[in-house]
Design a protein around this motif. Structure first.
Motif, PDB file in Angstrom:
ATOM      1  N   ASP A 202       6.895  -8.529  -4.354  1.00  0.00           N
ATOM      2  CA  ASP A 202       7.386  -7.225  -3.884  1.00  0.00           C
ATOM      3  C   ASP A 202       7.032  -6.133  -4.887  1.00  0.00           C
ATOM      4  O   ASP A 202       6.553  -5.055  -4.513  1.00  0.00           O
ATOM      5  CB  ASP A 202       8.909  -7.262  -3.688  1.00  0.00           C
ATOM      6  N   GLY A 203       7.286  -6.393  -6.169  1.00  0.00           N
ATOM      7  CA  GLY A 203       6.989  -5.391  -7.191  1.00  0.00           C
ATOM      8  C   GLY A 203       5.504  -5.095  -7.311  1.00  0.00           C
ATOM      9  O   GLY A 203       5.095  -3.937  -7.458  1.00  0.00           O
ATOM     10  N   ALA A 204       4.690  -6.154  -7.220  1.00  0.00           N
ATOM     11  CA  ALA A 204       3.241  -5.969  -7.358  1.00  0.00           C
ATOM     12  C   ALA A 204       2.654  -5.178  -6.202  1.00  0.00           C
ATOM     13  O   ALA A 204       1.579  -4.587  -6.333  1.00  0.00           O
ATOM     14  CB  ALA A 204       2.557  -7.326  -7.462  1.00  0.00           C
ATOM     15  N   ASN A 205       3.342  -5.167  -5.064  1.00  0.00           N
ATOM     16  CA  ASN A 205       2.816  -4.496  -3.878  1.00  0.00           C
ATOM     17  C   ASN A 205       3.455  -3.139  -3.582  1.00  0.00           C
ATOM     18  O   ASN A 205       3.077  -2.495  -2.595  1.00  0.00           O
ATOM     19  CB  ASN A 205       2.982  -5.399  -2.651  1.00  0.00           C
ATOM     20  N   LEU A 206       4.383  -2.703  -4.404  1.00  0.00           N
ATOM     21  CA  LEU A 206       5.060  -1.433  -4.130  1.00  0.00           C
ATOM     22  C   LEU A 206       4.070  -0.268  -4.030  1.00  0.00           C
ATOM     23  O   LEU A 206       4.080   0.495  -3.053  1.00  0.00           O
ATOM     24  CB  LEU A 206       6.106  -1.139  -5.211  1.00  0.00           C
ATOM     25  N   VAL A 207       3.219  -0.123  -5.016  1.00  0.00           N
ATOM     26  CA  VAL A 207       2.239   0.968  -4.987  1.00  0.00           C
ATOM     27  C   VAL A 207       1.117   0.687  -3.990  1.00  0.00           C
ATOM     28  O   VAL A 207       0.779   1.556  -3.176  1.00  0.00           O
ATOM     29  CB  VAL A 207       1.688   1.247  -6.396  1.00  0.00           C
ATOM     30  N   PRO A 208       0.506  -0.506  -3.997  1.00  0.00           N
ATOM     31  CA  PRO A 208      -0.585  -0.753  -3.055  1.00  0.00           C
ATOM     32  C   PRO A 208      -0.202  -0.583  -1.590  1.00  0.00           C
ATOM     33  O   PRO A 208      -1.006  -0.092  -0.790  1.00  0.00           O
ATOM     34  CB  PRO A 208      -0.982  -2.201  -3.363  1.00  0.00           C
TER      35      PRO A 208
END
Length: 310
Positions: A202-208
């Motif tokens: 979830d954190g790794a995909n917040l910006v993408p």
């Protein structure tokens, strides 16, 4: 001394920009290899170690996830030593957008030919739903939702992390996303053990995810409709990231996504996203076209960003 280190970083970052170009071009040209894919090998190793180490515990699950992500990022650091070729290999390994779109087109072809069983077989490779319970509309909805979410997960997010951190970012992200797909479920087995993997993803995909929605809104030619759906509907979705990209695709395509969704671990009542009719095979083809445009734009941004860092 400082000048030499600056020159080294500049050359490395620009070498990685070249590697991103080559790796993205290779994915666009041939897609995922059918045999001996490194991600498949990673998944096999994860499964074997999980059988030996599984404990119904958040701390154990967190150590499991962090260890595998760290190993993948280390592999990326080693690949980077091979210059642009190593980064190209890492990029090709991390990307999966071309194969995603190919399967989407094959599902649409099967539906147009009236072969719903083949369409069910194909969609089972994209989603965790029981394909035997899906009619034509359900197949199209499942495929469009998967294409929307995985345009972010399998293309924009790896490119984003490649632009930020080079080959270690590419492979570290791919490991996190693969772990989420394997153990990041709210099932009885993985509710605690897979909790950390799901939160890291979830954190790794917040910006993408938000970058994907922004690009989709721009390249679709319907930015107002896309952003209206995102602002109104995205927060209703149980995923902080999937809801953003699915709402953007729904608004951009003029369709409605969401609703009752049956998984192996249970049934979820998903909120509706967007306005319009239920997706058809024609809408599925339009989603594939939109995904390809988003992927091309994201690749250009990632290469430019990594080069500029140099």
């Amino acid at each position: 001394m400082v000048s030499r280190r600056y020159d080294h970083l500049m050359r490395r970052n620009r070498s990685e920009a070249v590697g991103l170009v080559v790796g993205a071009a290779a994915d666009a040209a041939v897609g995922d290899p059918q045999r001996y894919h490194p991600v498949a090998g990673f998944g096999t190793a994860v499964s074997r170690v999980e059988r030996l180490t599984y404990t119904d515990s958040r701390p154990v699950g967190a150590a499991f996830a962090v260890g595998w992500i760290g190993a993948a990022a280390t592999a990326g650091a080693l690949a980077r030593r091979a210059g642009w070729l190593g980064t190209a290999a890492a990029t090709f390994t991390a990307l999966g957008g071309t194969s995603l779109c190919t399967v989407g087109e094959q599902i649409a072809d099967a539906l147009d030919a009236g072969d719903i069983e083949e369409a069910r077989r194909l969609v089972s490779g994209l989603v965790g739903r029981d394909p035997n319970l899906l009619d034509e509309s359900g197949i199209c909805r499942a495929a469009v939702e998967s294409i929307a979410e995985n345009t972010s997960d399998a293309a924009v997010a790896p490119l984003f992390w490649g632009a930020v951190a080079g080959a270690p970012g590419l492979l570290g992200y791919r490991a996190a996303n693969t772990l989420d797909a394997m153990i990041g479920y709210r099932s009885e087995r993985y509710l605690r053990f897979g909790w950390a993997a799901a939160r890291i993803d979830d954190g790794a995909n917040l910006v993408p995810a938000r970058l994907t929605a922004l690009i989709a809104a721009v390249v679709s030619g319907r930015p107002g409709d896309a952003w209206r759906a995102v602002r109104r509907d995205a927060a209703k979705h149980p995923s902080p990231n999937a809801g953003v990209v699915e709402a953007a695709f729904a608004g951009a395509l003029g369709i409605e996504l969401g609703g009752r969704t049956i998984y192996a671990h249970g049934t979820e009542e998903r909120p509706t996203l967007g306005d319009g009719h239920a997706p058809t095979a024609a809408d599925l083809r339009a989603a594939v076209v939109l995904s390809r445009r988003v992927q091309a734009a994201a690749a250009a941004l990632a290469v430019g960003g990594r080069w500029w860092m140099g």
